[in-house]
Enzyme design. Structure first.
Site, mmCIF file in Angstrom:
data_model
loop_
_atom_site.group_PDB
_atom_site.id
_atom_site.type_symbol
_atom_site.label_atom_id
_atom_site.label_comp_id
_atom_site.label_asym_id
_atom_site.label_seq_id
_atom_site.Cartn_x
_atom_site.Cartn_y
_atom_site.Cartn_z
ATOM 1 N N LYS A 205 6.900 -6.671 -8.212
ATOM 2 C CA LYS A 205 5.627 -7.009 -7.561
ATOM 3 C C LYS A 205 4.706 -7.810 -8.489
ATOM 4 C CE LYS A 205 7.579 -3.960 -4.855
ATOM 5 N NZ LYS A 205 8.351 -4.204 -3.666
HETATM 6 C C1 LIG Z 1 8.755 -2.816 -2.952
HETATM 7 C C2 LIG Z 1 8.376 -2.576 -1.563
HETATM 8 C C3 LIG Z 1 8.139 -1.289 -1.066
HETATM 9 C C4 LIG Z 1 8.439 -0.057 -1.862
HETATM 10 O O1 LIG Z 1 7.795 0.023 -3.073
HETATM 11 P P1 LIG Z 1 8.446 0.933 -4.247
HETATM 12 O O2 LIG Z 1 7.351 0.932 -5.272
HETATM 13 O O3 LIG Z 1 9.681 0.240 -4.690
HETATM 14 O O4 LIG Z 1 8.693 2.271 -3.691
HETATM 15 C C5 LIG Z 1 7.693 -1.162 0.227
HETATM 16 N N1 LIG Z 1 7.509 -2.226 1.016
HETATM 17 C C6 LIG Z 1 7.732 -3.480 0.581
HETATM 18 C C7 LIG Z 1 7.476 -4.623 1.495
HETATM 19 C C8 LIG Z 1 8.204 -3.703 -0.710
HETATM 20 O O5 LIG Z 1 8.451 -4.939 -1.105
#
Ligand SMILES: *Cc1c(COP(=O)(O)O)cnc(C)c1O
Length: 421
Positions: A205
């Site tokens: 992210k």
């Molecule tokens: C990464 C992601 C998640 C989950 O996040 P985590 O921190 O990996 O649990 C949920 N929704 C979207 C769209 C993502 O890209």
């Protein structure tokens, strides 16, 4: 005459290394080291310790997000998935209820709905590659309680239209902002538009603590319920907030992760500013290139700029375009290629399509509470597969200079000329 393509023996637009696919972790430096060492020196790694409670890193991260997103309440959790489960449970949605999710999102979005024992309904995406408001309205049944618009690849979903449909039908809105930390829509922060917003701090992210997440809302009741879901013992640390207790799990954020996230939080404006400048420079030079159509971005100013996406005339041409552009030295990929089980595309959500739970009872589909009828199939969202199949994605990095942006433009123009003219 168009230039000879690299695959035909021409000179590639670029050769040599390109950029990391990661954002926040590429910026790790003294601030992050200092943050982690600060926590070790305090010997306080559990956020709810009574001693030193006024100096909690997780609490400070929550303060930062409350201000940043502009909401009343923020709860730090240990992941984006945990944030989504907390939000769905926190909103009072669960067994017997349906939650609408887009056909293009990380599998954690429907998985979180299932973890809350609700039923995910899969909705088409449109030319923004985000939830299609028209299909959203068509998918609603008497059992539908909520919708999760996802701001994929940093691009805001059509929130005005989505909120309009949701309000008309009395649906709660949980924004999945995992991929769009710091993004905006028409002047409002993503995560501040729906009833609850969910962030992720996982390494892919915008900023990262390795793992981590955040839930934001203006509703005290939702916040209290999120607190309970995120910690089975939260009443013992924090009191009950006046609502009846229910069993939660443990999604608490470590003080180490929180401190790391705080250091990263300080760098988010710079990361976003650089990403946005690069994307704007590329987009301004690609408008009108024959044969390709840029992704429809509902608010370009609010776009995080983590990726450039464009559509080719057909799925076959997208695959060809991608390979030829790679040979030009510009890393990229098709968004949907049914030879790869991409976890972001509903067609590959095996346990959802098979309605398979953790035990043979296959909760929540067949354990009694759900009175509706949901059918899944690999071909249920043809519009989404159409857009996704024609899409090519070039990941952007905050480390790219204007020269690199221009190389991306040169590569795309050259391939479009050679292939699509
Ligand atoms: C990464 C992601 C998640 C989950 O996040 P985590 O921190 O990996 O649990 C949920 N929704 C979207 C769209 C993502 O890209």
């Amino acid at each position: 005459m168009s230039e000879r393509l690299a695959i035909d023996g021409g000179t590639p637009v670029h050769s040599g290394p390109w950029f990391s696919v990661f954002h926040g972790s590429e910026e790790f430096a003294g601030e992050e080291k200092e943050a982690v060492l600060r926590v070790l020196a305090k010997k306080r790694v559990f956020r709810f310790l009574q001693a030193g409670a006024e100096d909690s890193e997780a609490a400070r991260l929550e303060d930062a997000y409350r201000d940043f997103v502009g909401r009343q309440f923020a709860l730090a959790v240990n992941g984006g998935t945990s944030a989504l489960v907390s939000a769905v449970v926190g909103a009072g949605v669960g067994p017997g209820d349906e939650v609408i999710v887009p056909a293009y999102t990380y599998i954690a979005t429907p998985a979180a709905v299932l973890a809350a024992r609700a039923i995910p309904l899969i909705c088409e995406v449109d030319s923004s590659l985000n939830l299609d408001p028209a299909d959203l309205e068509r998918k609603i049944t008497p059992y539908t309680k909520a919708v999760i618009p996802v701001h994929m690849r940093g691009v805001p979903a059509r929130m005005d239209e989505i909120m309009g449909v949701a309000r008309r039908h009395g649906l709660l809105v949980v924004e999945d902002v995992a991929q769009a930390n710091g993004g905006m829509y028409r002047g409002r922060m993503l995560g501040s538009i729906g009833d609850i917003g969910c962030f992720s701090l996982q390494q892919y992210k915008v900023i990262t603590a390795g793992e981590g997440g955040m839930v934001v809302t203006d509703e005290d009741r939702f916040y209290q319920r999120c607190l309970m879901q995120h910690d089975s013992a939260v009443r013992f640390w924090r009191g009950g907030g006046g609502i009846p207790s229910f069993p939660g799990e443990n999604y608490r954020l470590s003080e180490l992760s929180a401190a790391l996230a705080l250091a990263q939080f300080g760098k988010m404006p710079s990361i976003l500013q650089r990403l946005r400048a690069t994307k704007a420079r590329i987009v301004s030079q690609l408008e009108g290139v024959p044969g390709i159509q840029l992704q429809d971005v509902p608010d370009p100013e609010g776009d995080c700029g983590v990726a450039l996406i464009f559509f080719c005339p057909s799925a076959d041409l997208a695959k060809r375009f991608s390979a030829v552009l790679k040979a030009e030295g510009i890393p990229n990929g098709t968004v949907y290629d049914n030879t790869i089980p991409d976890r972001h595309i509903y067609r590959n959500w095996d346990y959802v399509l098979a309605k398979r739970g953790a035990t043979p009872v296959n909760c929540p589909w067949s354990c009694g509470a759900y009175k509706g009828k949901v059918e899944y199939s690999e071909d249920m969202c043809p519009q989404s597969l159409g857009y996704l199949g024609r899409a090519v994605l070039v990941g952007l990095s905050q480390q790219m200079t204007p020269t690199h942006a221009d190389l991306v433009v040169a590569g795309i123009r050259k391939v479009a000329e050679g292939l699509l003219r």
